[in-house]
Design a protein around this motif. Structure first.
Motif, mmCIF file in Angstrom:
data_model
loop_
_atom_site.group_PDB
_atom_site.id
_atom_site.type_symbol
_atom_site.label_atom_id
_atom_site.label_comp_id
_atom_site.label_asym_id
_atom_site.label_seq_id
_atom_site.Cartn_x
_atom_site.Cartn_y
_atom_site.Cartn_z
ATOM 1 N N UNK A 109 35.018 64.189 89.664
ATOM 2 C CA UNK A 109 34.322 62.921 89.468
ATOM 3 C C UNK A 109 33.433 63.048 88.240
ATOM 4 N N UNK A 110 33.715 62.244 87.235
ATOM 5 C CA UNK A 110 32.956 62.316 85.984
ATOM 6 C C UNK A 110 31.978 61.168 85.849
ATOM 7 N N UNK A 111 30.860 61.442 85.197
ATOM 8 C CA UNK A 111 29.822 60.443 84.939
ATOM 9 C C UNK A 111 29.269 60.680 83.533
ATOM 10 N N UNK A 131 33.229 65.596 96.226
ATOM 11 C CA UNK A 131 34.023 66.069 97.367
ATOM 12 C C UNK A 131 34.850 64.950 97.991
ATOM 13 N N UNK A 132 34.372 63.699 97.848
ATOM 14 C CA UNK A 132 35.051 62.568 98.466
ATOM 15 C C UNK A 132 35.576 61.563 97.442
ATOM 16 N N UNK A 133 34.841 61.365 96.370
ATOM 17 C CA UNK A 133 35.231 60.368 95.365
ATOM 18 C C UNK A 133 35.994 61.074 94.247
ATOM 19 N N UNK A 134 37.220 61.450 94.572
ATOM 20 C CA UNK A 134 38.098 62.150 93.633
ATOM 21 C C UNK A 134 39.497 62.134 94.225
ATOM 22 N N UNK A 135 40.477 62.613 93.466
ATOM 23 C CA UNK A 135 41.822 62.713 94.004
ATOM 24 C C UNK A 135 41.862 63.575 95.256
ATOM 25 N N UNK A 136 41.402 64.833 95.187
ATOM 26 C CA UNK A 136 41.354 65.660 96.398
ATOM 27 C C UNK A 136 40.500 65.038 97.501
#
Length: 342
Positions: free
Chosen positions: A145-147, A194-199
């Motif tokens: 998750x990038x910001x 951990x949750x806001x991503x592909x995995x």
């Protein structure tokens, strides 16, 4: 050398995520060619991947290169968060024979691409109109998750690099709180990534199975998305909708942190694949679920980036500015030297 080439020849551009490494050559300003994607797992090191790409796309006298990479960039030593590559920037530059090897965060490069993105490659999801002089926030879910932020100053855009994807996950309802509780049984700290991503999609689905006391095969992120989009599995539909809502919360936190009146831009590999489904999801309702700041968030537009390789153009712009700044500094030092010996 052809007149349309950069002074010093073609420049190597790279956008490296936890799964794939995208390479290209910029043979003239804005002319990005020979784009190729390599699987990171196929190469033991960054240097090996660069050499493999250049062997397939020969370019005479590449002297300057920029690497946008999915990790924090602080000093000479680089270690990826979601892949095993690690390297010294200086040693990699010397091994590859470059004069310049600029290494920067991948979302900094994505941020720098935003002002030049055509309207045809953006899809607005709610909000009103972006303030032309406003700060811009960038969020994107892929392997991680990038910001990042983009700040206007004196006619230029300055990138604010960030590792905001590792902020603590913030649930917005009881269902998300239960998912967080499940994740705490696996990790002592649960970041948004951990949750806001592909995995993370697979983790959300796994958590729902556990919470509901159901039985289900372990699904890959791609399977969760596929079954949600064709509505063949209600739990996958819920998992994807929860993912979109969680992303809305993250994007809202970025918006109020940066006062991003210039809009929020969504990149990464997951959301663009959702197309119209994303606009119908709970993303926007969660984005605006900010209590006393709900009306403030309601005004801020969100744009989904549909450009195929935006970080490459952003990296090219940052390399150009780096070289211009170095040239100006060299000229200033030369002038000071001449003055001192006059």
């Amino acid at each position: 050398m052809n007149d349309d080439l950069h002074a010093g020849g073609a420049r190597l551009l790279a956008d490296i995520g936890g799964t794939n490494a995208r390479f290209a050559l910029e043979r003239a300003p804005g002319r990005i060619e020979d784009i190729e994607t390599l699987a990171c797992a196929d190469y033991a090191s960054l240097v090996d991947a660069v050499r493999a790409y250049l062997a397939r796309h020969p370019a005479e006298g590449v002297r300057h290169a920029v690497i946008a990479i999915a990790t924090a960039v602080d000093g000479d030593f680089i270690k990826m968060t979601n892949h095993c590559w690690e390297f010294s920037t200086r040693a990699a530059r010397e091994a590859l024979g470059f004069d310049t090897l600029l290494v920067l965060n991948d979302f900094a490069a994505l941020a720098m691409s935003v002002p030049g993105l055509p309207a045809s490659e953006l899809v607005q999801v709610g909000g009103v109109k972006a303030a032309p002089d406003g700060v811009i926030g960038i969020v994107g879910a892929g392997t991680g998750l990038g910001v990042a932020g983009l700040i206007p100053s004196n006619g230029r855009w300055n990138v604010l690099q960030s590792e905001g994807g590792h902020m603590a996950f913030s649930p917005c309802d009881a269902r998300e709180q239960a998912i967080l509780g499940y994740c705490w049984t696996k990790w002592p700290h649960v970041s948004s990534e951990r949750l806001v991503s592909g995995p993370g999609l697979a983790t959300i689905h796994e958590a729902l199975v556990h919470i509901d006391g159901a039985s289900s095969a372990v699904l890959t992120p791609a399977q969760v998305v596929e079954r949600a989009l064709d509505a063949s599995d209600p739990r996958c539909v819920e998992a994807l909708d929860l993912f979109c809502g969680m992303l809305g919360t993250v994007a809202a936190n970025v918006a109020v942190t940066f006062c991003a009146r210039g809009g929020i831009y969504i990149g990464g590999g997951v959301v663009p694949r959702l197309k119209e489904w994303f606009a119908r999801s709970r993303f926007r309702s969660c984005f605006e679920n900010k209590g006393r700041y709900a009306s403030y968030l309601a005004q801020i537009p969100v744009y989904v980036i549909h450009s195929p390789y935006p970080a490459l153009s952003g990296a090219a712009a940052m390399l150009e500015q780096h070289l211009l700044d170095a040239q100006a500094q060299g000229q200033s030092q030369s002038a000071e030297h001449r003055h001192a010996h006059a």
